[in-house]
Structure formats: C-alpha cells, structure tokens
Enzyme design. Structure first.
Site, PDB file in Angstrom:
ATOM      1  N   GLY A  51      10.399 -97.445  15.586  1.00  4.48           N
ATOM      2  CA  GLY A  51       9.329 -97.328  14.333  1.00  4.48           C
ATOM      3  C   GLY A  51      10.633 -97.162  13.235  1.00  4.48           C
ATOM      4  N   TYR A 234      -9.391 -89.513  11.258  1.00  4.12           N
ATOM      5  CA  TYR A 234      -8.110 -89.858  11.561  1.00  4.12           C
ATOM      6  C   TYR A 234      -7.231 -89.148  10.354  1.00  4.12           C
ATOM      7  CZ  TYR A 234      -2.899 -90.494  11.182  1.00  4.12           C
ATOM      8  OH  TYR A 234      -1.626 -90.567  11.485  1.00  4.12           O
TER       9      TYR A 234
END
Length: 396
Positions: A51, A234
């Site tokens: 990533g 979130y």
C-alpha cells in the site's frame, strides 16, 4: 508450483511472487517517468511492504535516490506455501534497488515491539547515521503494548447507535443492506491503542533520544477522513477516535522535534482498495462508485500516484508545507471535490445489484484487490510454475 488466487471471505490466502514483482516494477517505472524529486536521502518506512508504505519507499528511492530501511511484519514462504504479498513486494523492491545501486535493507518483525525498534535503531546507527524522513504506515488490527504486555484489538464500529447502510460483496456483486452494532466497553480505548499515535510517538522519541534524526527531519503518518456517507461508521466511529489521536500526536511530535527543527504531519489520503478497506462494510460500494467517477474525470490515482503527488507537490516543493485548518496535508482533495461527492450521493441512491455494473466500477475494484496479492498483472504467465521460495536479500 502453480499459484492461483484462493479466497476466504474478504481475504486472499495466496500470493504470486512474479505478480508481486511486476507490481513493484510498475510502480518503479511510474516514479522514474515523473522525474526527480528534491526530497529525502535517508528514509525509514515503518510499514513498508504494501500500500502507501511500499509506495513511499519506492517514491523515496527512485524519486530522490534515497537510501531506505523498511520495517514490516510479513510471512516468508515455506515449501509448497507462498509467502505473504508484502514479503514478495519487499523481495522485489530490494532486488531492483540493489540493481540500481540504491541502499535498501529491511527488518521483518512486530514494529510495535521494543525489540524491533532496537534492531532498527542499531541498523540506522551502523549504516546511515541519521534519517531525514520517517514514514509511519502501519496497518495492524492488533497491538501487544510493549510496556504493559496487554494485547489490544481494534474494531470498526459506530459510537452510540447502530449504523445501517448499503454494502456490496465485491466477489459476487450482490448489493445488500448491512447493520453494524455500536461499540461496547473498551472498544474505543483498544482501537486508539492500536491505531492511534502512541506507537508513532514512541518511534520518534526513540530516534530522537539516540540522535538518529537529521536537522529538519520530517515524519509523516497516513490517515483517511472520507465522505458523509461513511462518517457514522468511520470518522465518527471507533476508527475516527484513533485517527483523532493520530492527528493530535503530530502536534506533540512537532513540539518534541523543535530542537532539531523537525516537523510531523498527518497526510489524509484517498480511499483505495487495500486488504483493510476490503473488509470494511460500505467502503467497497463507495470505492466502486468513486473509481467510476474519478476515472471518467481523469483524476483517478492509485497508491503510487498519490504518494508521488504527496512528495512532489506537498512535502518537497521548497516552500512551506500546505495544510488544512487542522494542520493536515490533504491529498484526498480530488476525491473530496464537491462535484465528485455530489455524483456519488446521487449514484448511491440508485445502487442495486442490477445497476452497479453500469454505474460503478466493481471490475476495477476486483482487479485492484487481486493486484494486492500479485494477480491479474499483464506480462505475468500465471499458468507457469512459480518458485514460491523467494527471499528478501537483506533478511537472513
């Protein structure tokens, strides 16, 4: 052995060494195509194997000719069983860096532990002297605290009330409704302990205490905010509390680095397909819609494009670093454009199992997911025997 993707839920159990190598080579070529960056020369990347962390290591090395040390916790292969994708990514990176004459060494182990910190400090002291950039990009669901010995587990849950919204199973394309129950008891504290800024602060204090940070050193940790659609689960949920702590830690680290004119920043990045995001309800559907819009607008970026822009246009411009009103660097700016978010809000209402293939980019999502594990890359013969026993050169 012939290696094919083998799925269990939102996890791929296999990874392809040649595919992971191709992934790394593609990212290196992208950075080389963008030209040099007047950036760092000695870089520590904590969480360097996949990533944004991997992209940071590649960008530093091939954009700035930087020497890099990468810290990660990956599974090496054994006969008949492939290693983790991060292992193969790191093997490929070191192989390519060595060919290019770039210093690259890696440490495999639990970055939360005192032992791995000690090993890293000793390596810096021995080989590089001082570091001018520290990237903190850990993505672990679990942390054993190095002082108390307590194991903390993070959870992704709303706070106070149940969260209900649409999601998609990206394997089947089935759009359904999902409900996530609110957090309980110590869920917030445990999530902050794993994903907040305490460990980042510990790393920086350890480096500073042993005079391993160069004058003017910079450190950057990665974060995400996201849209109002995912806010309840979130940014206003347990993960959001951890991100708040991470952002507050940046200011504390900057204060502690004043004596060497150092700075700490949190960079808010774009939503991308990662092993972590794939397991978060609602996010795969949001990303499918986002990808479709951003590709049509010509503003889509993957990890390597995001980090190249972060280095080139934010961190190393020669001017002061541009931040928002909360002191954060924003490279999620294209994702969060009003017109992009307005289109997503409209498409979200229309999203069903039947409409998603047309209004979203589920195929792009699936492809990016498989890419994480070294699959679906052009130029790789997946029908050929692959040698799973690939080693990372600097790890004995």
């Amino acid at each position: 052995m012939i290696i094919e993707p083998r799925m269990r839920g939102f996890i791929c159990l296999t990874s392809h060494p040649k595919g992971c190598e191709q992934n790394v080579k593609n990212q290196i070529e992208y950075i080389k195509s963008k030209g040099s960056i007047s950036g760092p020369k000695k870089v520590l990347v904590i969480g360097a194997s996949t990533g944004f962390g991997l992209a940071s290591r590649i960008t530093a090395a091939y954009g700035s000719n930087a020497a890099t040390i990468g810290v990660f916790f990956e599974k090496p292969p054994v006969e008949g069983r492939p290693g983790s994708p991060g292992w193969y990514n790191s093997a490929a990176f070191e192989k390519e860096a060595n060919k290019a004459g770039l210093y690259a060494k890696s440490i495999n182990g639990d970055a939360f532990s005192n032992e791995i910190k000690r090993q890293t400090l000793d390596l810096i002291k021995e080989d590089l002297g001082q570091i001018d950039l520290v990237i903190y990009s850990l993505a672990s669901p679990v942390r054993v605290h190095p002082v108390t010995g307590v194991m903390h587990r993070s959870v992704l849950k709303p706070i106070g009330t149940t969260y209900t919204n649409k999601t998609v199973d990206f394997h089947t394309g089935l759009v359904s409704e999902i409900s996530i129950e609110p957090c309980q008891d110590d869920d917030i504290a445990n999530t902050v302990a794993v994903m907040g800024g305490e460990d980042w602060g510990m790393w920086m204090e350890a480096l500073k205490a042993e005079n391993l940070l160069a004058k003017g050193a910079t450190t950057v940790a990665y974060s995400y905010i996201g849209p109002s659609l995912t806010e309840a689960v979130y940014r206003k949920g347990t993960i959001g509390r951890a991100k708040d702590h991470l952002e507050a830690t940046a200011f504390a680290i900057t204060d502690s680095l004043k004596s060497i004119e150092g700075q700490a920043f949190v960079s808010v990045n774009k939503a991308l397909v990662t092993q972590a995001s794939s397991a978060i309800p609602v996010i795969p559907l949001y990303i499918s819609l986002l990808y479709k819009i951003m590709k049509e607008e010509g503003i889509h970026e993957g990890c390597i494009e995001q980090i190249q822009r972060l280095f080139q246009d934010r961190l190393y411009t020669g001017d002061s670093i541009l931040t928002d009103e909360k002191g954060r660097i924003r490279v999620d700016d294209w994702e969060m454009r009003d017109d992009v978010q307005a289109k997503i809000a409209t498409l979200w209402k229309q999203a069903t199992t039947e409409t998603l293939p047309e209004i979203g980019d589920l195929e792009g999502y699936r492809n990016d997911f498989l890419n994480l594990f070294g699959f679906e890359f052009e130029g790789v013969d997946y029908k050929a025997d692959a040698d799973e026993m690939v080693g990372v050169p600097s790890i004995v």
